[in-house]
Write a protein that holds these residues in place. Structure first.
Motif, short mmCIF file in Angstrom:
data_model
loop_
_atom_site.label_atom_id
_atom_site.label_comp_id
_atom_site.label_asym_id
_atom_site.label_seq_id
_atom_site.Cartn_x
_atom_site.Cartn_y
_atom_site.Cartn_z
N LEU A 57 44.76 49.72 28.87
CA LEU A 57 43.61 50.44 29.42
C LEU A 57 42.91 51.23 28.33
O LEU A 57 41.68 51.30 28.28
N ASP A 58 43.69 51.83 27.41
CA ASP A 58 43.09 52.55 26.28
C ASP A 58 42.21 51.62 25.45
O ASP A 58 41.11 51.98 25.03
N THR A 76 44.08 53.50 37.47
CA THR A 76 43.02 52.99 36.58
C THR A 76 41.72 53.75 36.85
O THR A 76 41.05 54.23 35.92
N LYS A 77 41.37 53.87 38.12
CA LYS A 77 40.13 54.54 38.51
C LYS A 77 40.13 56.01 38.07
O LYS A 77 39.13 56.52 37.53
N SER A 78 41.27 56.68 38.28
CA SER A 78 41.37 58.10 37.93
C SER A 78 41.23 58.32 36.43
O SER A 78 40.50 59.21 35.98
N ILE A 79 41.91 57.50 35.62
CA ILE A 79 41.85 57.65 34.16
C ILE A 79 40.44 57.36 33.66
O ILE A 79 39.92 58.06 32.77
N GLU A 115 37.63 57.81 35.33
CA GLU A 115 36.78 58.93 35.72
C GLU A 115 36.97 60.12 34.78
O GLU A 115 36.01 60.82 34.44
N GLU A 116 38.22 60.33 34.35
CA GLU A 116 38.49 61.42 33.40
C GLU A 116 37.78 61.21 32.07
O GLU A 116 37.51 62.15 31.33
N ASN A 117 37.46 59.94 31.77
CA ASN A 117 36.79 59.60 30.52
C ASN A 117 35.31 59.24 30.73
O ASN A 117 34.71 58.54 29.91
N ASN A 118 34.77 59.71 31.87
CA ASN A 118 33.35 59.47 32.21
C ASN A 118 33.01 57.99 32.27
O ASN A 118 31.93 57.56 31.86
N LEU A 119 33.94 57.21 32.77
CA LEU A 119 33.74 55.77 32.95
C LEU A 119 34.00 55.41 34.41
O LEU A 119 34.56 56.22 35.17
N SER A 120 33.62 54.20 34.81
CA SER A 120 33.82 53.77 36.20
C SER A 120 34.38 52.35 36.22
O SER A 120 34.63 51.75 35.18
N VAL A 121 34.58 51.82 37.43
CA VAL A 121 35.16 50.49 37.58
C VAL A 121 34.43 49.74 38.70
O VAL A 121 33.96 50.36 39.67
N ASP A 122 34.33 48.42 38.56
CA ASP A 122 33.71 47.58 39.57
C ASP A 122 34.70 47.39 40.72
O ASP A 122 35.53 46.48 40.70
N GLY A 135 51.07 45.69 36.43
CA GLY A 135 51.51 46.48 37.57
C GLY A 135 50.85 47.84 37.63
O GLY A 135 51.37 48.77 38.24
N PHE A 136 49.70 47.99 36.98
CA PHE A 136 49.03 49.29 36.89
C PHE A 136 48.28 49.56 38.18
O PHE A 136 47.35 48.82 38.53
#
Length: 884
Positions: A373-374, A407-410, A412-419, A401-402
């Motif tokens: 993810l990083d 994934t969504k929370s991390i 958002e913490e980095n000012n990013l989003s997910v489809d 298995g994440f």
């Protein structure tokens, strides 16, 4: 009333009604490729329903352990859904029918369970007037509590009349318990078809009376059968007056254990309570899977089990439990299930180790998922994107298995989003695949030539324990999946005999080979298999013509069988000795016995050390030389267990079993063929010891002639080595050590010379570097270098030069390697090493890319390398000049 008591009452009730009591079948159906897991009590009686079975019973009762994953998303969230559950059942194979089945069910509910009859409602198939009349007139249920439902709800299989499949089918009648006005939707017209959970379906009576044919025609079956199923956990929740199955006596200690370990208070209605429910259910399912020989894996049953365990781990993370803990639940589950399933407690240490090992591996996978993810977030930032694709989010979930929420929370913490829509689309596709994999893979009932043969032939009689040659009669010939009357020379054929000395592959022992002879034909048998109780000889007619109903002489290849017997008896001895040397946890996980060697899989959580292997071999050969007697006895399963006989993980045993005893140290349930005395084994030699799965080791070994042949091959290898090294046998090791030491010194010299050469080249490159608008540019081909040399040269150049752009190329083994590197000031100005590498790689017939500051590429056209370097130089000159 406790759950154990309900189970006992049910079995005892139907035993008194003349039913034969059968043990639960394994969760892994035997001889049934149509099922992934046993999901109903009727599965083990399929042949009996068709009138083809060999059981000496017309009525049966069981408590069957089941696994169903079709509604896995509901587990823990609804009061009644489970993946693992127990199904109580009573069955009639052409004996009693609707009236008796309904009367016994009603008697059990009222007088054994003592349920108030005014709380009970029933449903029938809308066209099943017979069942309706029985419930209304014989039982006396008021009309308003008898419901008529359609084929989807009250037919087995569901919707069979209109949708199929073809084959035996019939209407159902279900019994519901009304939990009262205070539960559910509160509507006055609420009925059992409402999903508000007021009405609990506790018993389903299936009346198999039709044969569905093409076009949906329902023809009456000659024998009408009864197949019933009562969910034990559901009945316990009704009897114990609790609102969910997870509050009954066999779940309470498990939930309490989870609460103590996670330090979270249990509330069945809260979100965390539902997570605890699911953990309890999934771990129970995993434990019973392991007990029946299924280990976590990447396909089939193992994949289903791995998914269950990983869901439970993720639920634990949501409860704040970041370390392994599921394995700690094994003792609590073993205790509550002990009365019916004592084998869980006997093997709880092994089961706990397997679960812990899988948990540890999954936590490592989660760590890798975090790392991935990083990388994905870094790629998003480099490209200027803000939204992670649904495909990438799904890969994190499925491969690593994440959890999606994590994934969504991390992000958002980095000012990013997910489809989210893209992720959900991928998830839905996986759910469909999982649903298909958890269902039957073929027809519910057997089809094909063997099914036809079973109509007249119940079983083949096996006489091979004492005889290797037997007279018999041909009762079936199969060519290309068709029953035929004869088979002639040159044709491949499957032969079924009324009696045979040929052992059919089972219990890890390979099938016999040999010959079947008639007055005019010879059939060479190359393998022997078994389908339920029918033994199938697989071979080729090499002479003459073999015919249906012809008398034959069956002759086993005794030399080959002798080798198999030696290896099979050796597996039993090895099992005993492994537990002595490594510990009692070293239980058999699987085996394969052929004439050439034996393969033995066992539970052990580290490699077997060399001194342990030597000790195992030593003890094995001592046992061989003792020449202990090998005996076999037939006895009841309970008697065998009391006598201390070892039953293997995952094996299904009938009420009577065959016990093989070797000396006073090995006693196992086994249907295979063995030597008379251990001395016949001759010699035992371990060939290899490896890992085949987490916590599972494998030993391969040889006995008798094969062990001697293996030893001879080793001696020949040693002789060849002595010749190559020009030394004596007793000096081989020292000579090899001297040569290795010399080689290491030579390698050091070569590396030093190479390093000095690369440093000189770096100096030459610096002196020849071009200056383009204040930027030093190095674009060179480095002869005799590999990718690692190029990277080291790049590092050296970047330390010596300030603002710099580097393109280096090398050729090795017919391939081109290219590296592009840019100093940080050039990256800030918009230059991208990955794009440049990708462009110049096309010249050498390849591709590549990478980060803005560093990239690698390759190709397959070495003669084009200078052209690629020149192109790279032109690109740099253009981009640097443009930027300036």
């Amino acid at each position: 009333m406790k759950t154990d008591e309900i189970r006992k009452k049910y079995i005892s009730f139907f035993e008194k009604k003349g039913h034969s009591v059968f043990p639960s079948d394994s969760l892994v159906p035997k001889d049934d490729p149509t099922l992934l897991f046993t999901g109903a009590g009727m599965n083990q009686f399929k042949d009996m329903f068709l009138g083809k079975g060999t059981l000496d019973a017309k009525k049966a009762t069981t408590c069957q352990k089941c696994i169903r994953t079709g509604d896995i998303e509901n587990v823990g969230r609804t009061p009644m859904h489970h993946t693992f559950f127990e199904m109580l059942g009573n069955f009639s194979f052409g004996d009693y029918f609707k009236t008796e089945a309904i009367e016994m069910a009603w008697e059990f509910m009222l007088y054994e369970m003592k349920l108030p009859k005014e709380r009970l409602s029933v449903s029938v198939f809308l066209d099943d007037e017979e069942s309706y009349e029985i419930w209304q007139n014989r039982i006396g249920i008021p009309e308003e509590r008898i419901y008529r439902f359609g084929e989807k709800e009250n037919f087995w299989p569901a919707s069979a009349p209109s949708e199929g499949p073809n084959g035996p089918c019939g209407p159902c009648s279900e019994i519901f318990y009304d939990r009262g006005d205070g539960v559910g939707c509160g509507r006055k017209e609420c009925a059992p078809d409402c999903d508000c959970e007021r009405f609990v379906e506790v018993w389903n009576l299936v009346f198999t009376q039709f044969d569905r044919r093409e076009g949906g025609a329902l023809s009456p079956l000659p024998n009408k059968n009864v197949d019933t199923g009562m969910g034990l956990e559901r009945m316990a929740s009704v009897i114990q007056g609790v609102s969910t199955n997870f509050e009954i006596d066999i779940f309470k200690p498990i939930i309490q254990n989870i609460s103590e370990i996670t330090e979270v208070k249990y509330d069945s209605q809260a979100e965390k309570g539902k997570l605890m429910n699911r953990i309890a259910d999934h771990v129970r399912a995993v434990i019973f899977c392991i007990s029946d020989g299924v280990l976590p894996g990447n396909e089939g049953r193992g994949y289903v089990q791995r998914r269950l365990l990983r869901r439970a781990v993720r639920d634990g993370l949501k409860l704040g439990k970041e370390e392994c803990f599921l394995y700690k639940l094994v003792p609590a589950i073993a205790d509550v299930m002990f009365e019916q399933y004592p084998e869980i407690k006997q093997r709880r240490e092994n089961i706990a180790r397997i679960i812990k090992n899988e948990e540890e591996r999954f936590h490592e996978t989660l760590f890798m998922g975090n790392k991935r993810l990083d990388e994905l977030m870094e790629d998003l930032r480099d490209s200027g994107e803000k939204n992670l694709s649904g495909q990438d989010a799904f890969q994190l979930y499925d491969t690593f298995g994440f959890p999606f929420e994590m994934t969504k929370s991390i992000l958002e913490e980095n000012n990013l989003s997910v489809d989210e829509d893209g992720f959900e689309k991928k998830m839905q596709m996986q759910r469909e695949r999982a649903k298909v994999s958890s269902q039957m893979t073929g027809s519910i009932f057997d089809e094909g030539p063997l099914s036809t043969l079973k109509e007249t032939t119940k079983e083949s009689i096996f006489l091979g324990y004492e005889q290797s040659e037997v007279e018999g009669r041909v009762i079936g010939l199969i060519i290309n999946e068709q029953l035929v009357d004869s088979a002639k020379a040159g044709q491949n054929v499957h032969v079924v005999l009324d009696q045979t000395p040929f052992y059919a592959e089972a219990g890890g022992q390979i099938g016999d080979t040999g010959v079947i002879r008639t007055k005019s034909a010879n059939v060479e048998i190359t393998d022997t298999k078994k389908s339920n109780d029918i033994i199938v000889h697989i071979g080729k007619v090499v002479e003459g013509c073999i015919r249906q109903d012809e008398n034959v002489s069956s002759v086993v290849d005794t030399e080959r069988r002798g080798a198999i017997k030696r290896n099979h008896s050796a597996t039993h001895m090895l099992h005993s000795i492994l537990r002595r040397v490594l510990g009692q946890h070293a239980e058999q996980s699987g085996s394969f016995v052929s004439p050439e060697r034996l393969r033995f899989d066992f539970h052990h959580f580290e490699g077997v050390k060399k001194d342990e292997i030597a000790r195992i071999e030593e003890l094995m050969n001592e046992r061989v030389m003792e020449n202990a007697t090998v005996t076999t006895d037939q006895m009841a399963l309970d008697q065998a267990r009391k006598a201390g006989a070892t039953a293997l993980f995952g094996e299904k045993y009938g009420t009577n079993v065959r016990v093989v005893s070797i000396g006073d140290y090995s006693q196992e349930l086994c249907g295979g063929i063995h030597v008379k005395n251990t001395g016949e084994i001759g010699i035992f030699k371990i060939i290899s010891e490896t890992s085949i799965a987490a916590g599972i080791r494998r030993i391969e070994a040889a006995t008798g002639h094969e062990a001697i042949a293996w030893t001879r091959r080793k001696e020949q290898m040693l002789d060849s080595l002595c010749g190559l090294l020009d030394t004596q046998e007793n000096m081989v090791v020292q000579r090899a050590e001297d040569l290795i030491r010399q080689l290491k010194e030579l390698r050091k010299d070569v590396q030093k010379a190479k390093k000095d050469g690369m440093q000189k080249k770096s100096s030459d490159f610096i002196s020849k570097a071009k200056d383009i608008s204040g930027v030093k540019v190095v674009a060179e081909v480095v002869k005799g270098a590999d990718a690692d040399d190029l990277r080291k040269t790049v590092d050296s150049l970047k330390k010596s030069l300030g603002s710099v752009a580097i393109i280096l190329g090398a050729v090795g083994n017919g391939r081109v390697t290219l590296i592009v590197s840019l100093s940080s000031d050039l990256v800030k100005k918009g230059l991208h090493a990955g794009n440049i590498a990708g462009d110049i790689a096309k010249i050498v017939g390849g591709g590549g890319g990478g980060r803005p500051d560093m990239a690698q590429a390759g190709g397959q056209l070495p003669d084009k390398i200078y052209e690629a370097i020149d192109l790279g130089l032109k690109i740099l000159q253009k981009e640097i000049d443009y930027d300036s």
